[in-house]
Design an enzyme around this catalytic site. Structure first.
Site, PDB file in Angstrom:
ATOM      1  N   GLY A  11       0.749  -1.182   0.023  1.00 30.29           N
ATOM      2  CA  GLY A  11      -0.041   0.142  -0.038  1.00 30.29           C
ATOM      3  C   GLY A  11       0.859   1.249   0.091  1.00 30.29           C
ATOM      4  O   GLY A  11       1.783   1.238   0.741  1.00 30.29           O
ATOM      5  N   ASP A 127      -0.340   2.046   8.678  1.00 29.00           N
ATOM      6  CA  ASP A 127      -1.027   1.270   9.741  1.00 29.00           C
ATOM      7  C   ASP A 127      -0.081   1.128  11.079  1.00 29.00           C
ATOM      8  O   ASP A 127      -0.679   0.808  11.936  1.00 29.00           O
ATOM      9  CB  ASP A 127      -1.010  -0.142   9.119  1.00 29.00           C
ATOM     10  CG  ASP A 127      -2.101  -0.404   7.911  1.00 29.00           C
ATOM     11  OD1 ASP A 127      -2.872   0.381   7.684  1.00 29.00           O
ATOM     12  OD2 ASP A 127      -1.847  -1.537   7.195  1.00 29.00           O
ATOM     13  N   ARG A 162     -25.594  14.858  16.802  1.00 25.86           N
ATOM     14  CA  ARG A 162     -25.377  13.486  16.210  1.00 25.86           C
ATOM     15  C   ARG A 162     -24.446  12.679  16.831  1.00 25.86           C
ATOM     16  O   ARG A 162     -23.124  13.458  17.365  1.00 25.86           O
ATOM     17  CB  ARG A 162     -25.550  13.312  14.803  1.00 25.86           C
ATOM     18  CG  ARG A 162     -26.547  13.602  14.180  1.00 25.86           C
ATOM     19  CD  ARG A 162     -26.567  13.824  12.718  1.00 25.86           C
ATOM     20  NE  ARG A 162     -28.045  13.974  11.968  1.00 25.86           N
ATOM     21  CZ  ARG A 162     -28.149  14.508  10.835  1.00 25.86           C
ATOM     22  NH1 ARG A 162     -27.037  14.680  10.061  1.00 25.86           N
ATOM     23  NH2 ARG A 162     -29.205  14.533  10.311  1.00 25.86           N
ATOM     24  N   ARG A 171      -6.081  -2.041   8.897  1.00 26.71           N
ATOM     25  CA  ARG A 171      -5.909  -3.781   8.790  1.00 26.71           C
ATOM     26  C   ARG A 171      -5.996  -4.292  10.245  1.00 26.71           C
ATOM     27  O   ARG A 171      -7.253  -4.014  10.778  1.00 26.71           O
ATOM     28  CB  ARG A 171      -4.542  -4.054   8.198  1.00 26.71           C
ATOM     29  CG  ARG A 171      -4.532  -5.372   7.090  1.00 26.71           C
ATOM     30  CD  ARG A 171      -3.551  -5.877   6.591  1.00 26.71           C
ATOM     31  NE  ARG A 171      -3.055  -5.094   5.406  1.00 26.71           N
ATOM     32  CZ  ARG A 171      -3.517  -5.095   4.241  1.00 26.71           C
ATOM     33  NH1 ARG A 171      -4.424  -6.270   4.124  1.00 26.71           N
ATOM     34  NH2 ARG A 171      -3.139  -4.333   3.274  1.00 26.71           N
ATOM     35  N   GLU A 222     -10.846  -0.668  11.356  1.00 28.51           N
ATOM     36  CA  GLU A 222     -11.524  -1.392  10.235  1.00 28.51           C
ATOM     37  C   GLU A 222     -11.436  -3.074  10.890  1.00 28.51           C
ATOM     38  O   GLU A 222     -12.022  -3.881  10.314  1.00 28.51           O
ATOM     39  CB  GLU A 222     -10.993  -1.466   9.115  1.00 28.51           C
ATOM     40  CG  GLU A 222      -9.136  -1.617   8.760  1.00 28.51           C
ATOM     41  CD  GLU A 222      -8.907  -1.428   7.353  1.00 28.51           C
ATOM     42  OE1 GLU A 222      -9.896  -1.440   6.525  1.00 28.51           O
ATOM     43  OE2 GLU A 222      -7.832  -1.602   7.102  1.00 28.51           O
TER      44      GLU A 222
HETATM   45  O1  F6P Z   1      -1.860  -1.350   4.518  1.00 30.42           O
HETATM   46  C1  F6P Z   1      -2.265   0.018   4.386  1.00 30.42           C
HETATM   47  C2  F6P Z   1      -3.864  -0.198   4.233  1.00 30.42           C
HETATM   48  O2  F6P Z   1      -4.401   0.995   3.694  1.00 30.42           O
HETATM   49  C3  F6P Z   1      -4.628  -0.930   5.166  1.00 30.42           C
HETATM   50  O3  F6P Z   1      -4.987  -0.041   5.995  1.00 30.42           O
HETATM   51  C4  F6P Z   1      -5.910  -1.320   4.341  1.00 30.42           C
HETATM   52  O4  F6P Z   1      -6.565  -2.327   5.039  1.00 30.42           O
HETATM   53  C5  F6P Z   1      -5.453  -1.954   3.170  1.00 30.42           C
HETATM   54  O5  F6P Z   1      -4.144  -1.194   2.975  1.00 30.42           O
HETATM   55  C6  F6P Z   1      -6.107  -1.552   1.880  1.00 30.42           C
HETATM   56  O6  F6P Z   1      -5.641  -2.252   0.952  1.00 30.42           O
HETATM   57  P1  F6P Z   1      -5.896  -1.961  -0.749  1.00 30.42           P
HETATM   58  O7  F6P Z   1      -5.512  -0.363  -1.067  1.00 30.42           O
HETATM   59  O8  F6P Z   1      -5.328  -2.781  -1.419  1.00 30.42           O
HETATM   60  O9  F6P Z   1      -7.451  -1.957  -0.739  1.00 30.42           O
END
Ligand code: F6P
Length: 321
Positions: A11, A127, A162, A171, A222
């Site tokens: 990423g 991350d 709200r 991740r 997430e």
């Molecule tokens: O590792 C960086 C990250 O942005 C994570 O936070 C996320 O879960 C993942 O990459 C998303 O991956 P992609 O861009 O392949 O959808």
């Protein structure tokens, strides 16, 4: 060494370009030529590369993304992919490699070092899930992006009274959510590191309403194992006082100009990577510990998981009063 390679992988993270620039210019300062591989390990395996001069990396230090582009490369996990990567390096007369990327990319770097390729890695992932370094490239910028977005949400949240459920990336790591909890003044930060139920969230938001607050934020990582839509349904059914809304920040967290912190870290790590490589080190990652850049073995980095203190969740709750 007369020729080295550099690639960005996994990423993208703000600061990758700054690190590429530092690698190329630090190498040029030692009369070493740098070859940039495109699209991460894919370009290394399939021989897509270009020579990078000091001029070629001009005016990129402040740009997000990566000029070399990046990819998540399945082929690099295979023995045949690794052998092809080594073959490219030998054919091009490249004697050492700098890999800039996240945990999967660092595993690739460790494998290449095992194939006798002198390799130094620079941790880059928003991350902050990489063991051995206090910070990876991109984390600080991503957190600032989250803060900016949440500050804007505060305007509408307080106007409408709200509760906002805000999902952050990361991740399996709760670093961004836990730090955002404290720095954005959330009611609660929900992260994989701290078991939290929808009931806990409802109780915290409801208590905020009872205390006379006009709005409430819950930051949800997430990877926390809770779906923001299900949380919102639960809050509605439970009747917590506030109406609720959901904001999933998504890939906006990966973009943008690197912060001052990320520019400094990328520049320091880029120079350190060249010094390590030319000094004969291999199979190591540049790490930030106690304000210093030090090498840590990739064998350890790839074998261990980073822990984020749940203390930050407690801080968030304490300061939410
Ligand atoms: O590792 C960086 C990250 O942005 C994570 O936070 C996320 O879960 C993942 O990459 C998303 O991956 P992609 O861009 O392949 O959808």
């Amino acid at each position: 060494m007369q020729r080295i390679g550099v690639l960005t992988s996994g990423g993208d993270a703000p600061g990758m370009n700054t690190a590429v620039r530092a690698v190329v210019r630090a190498a040029a300062g030692r009369d070493v030529i740098t070859v940039g591989f495109e699209d991460g390990y894919d370009g290394l395996i399939h021989g897509r590369h270009t020579t990078l001069t000091a001029r070629d990396v001009g005016a990129i230090l402040h740009q997000g993304g990566t000029m070399l582009r990046t990819a998540r490369c399945e082929e690099m996990r295979t023995e045949s992919g690794q052998k092809r990567a080594v073959r490219t390096l030998r054919q091009e007369g490249i004697e050492g490699l700098v890999v800039i990327g996240g945990d999967g990319s660092l595993r690739g770097a460790h494998l290449l070092a095992g194939h006798e390729v002198p390799t130094v890695a620079i941790p880059a992932s928003i991350d902050n899930d990489i063991w051995g370094t206090d910070m990876s490239l991109g984390v600080d910028t991503a957190l600032n992006t989250i803060i900016e977005a949440v500050d804007k949400l505060r305007d509408t949240a307080s106007s409408h009274q709200r509760a906002f459920l805000i999902e952050t990336m990361g991740r399996n790591c709760g670093y961004l959510a836990l730090m955002a909890g404290v720095t954005c003044g959330a009611e609660l930060a929900v992260a994989p590191e701290a078991a939290t139920t929808v009931e806990d969230i409802a109780a915290a938001v409801s208590a905020a309403y009872e205390r006379g607050k006009y709005y409430s934020f819950v930051i949800v990582a997430e990877g926390a194992g809770l779906d923001v839509h299900e949380i919102a349904d639960h809050l509605r059914d439970r009747g917590i006082g506030f109406e609720s809304r959901i904001t999933i920040l998504g890939h906006v967290q990966r973009g943008g100009r690197p912060s001052a912190f990320d520019r400094l870290l990328a520049s320091r790590m880029g120079i350190a990577a060249i010094e390590l490589l030319l000094g004969g080190s291999t199979d190591v990652m540049t790490a930030l510990t106690a304000s210093k850049i030090r090498p840590v073995p990739l064998a350890e980095v790839t074998a261990r998981a980073r822990e984020v203190s749940v203390e930050y969740q407690h801080m968030t709750e304490l300061l939410a009063r």
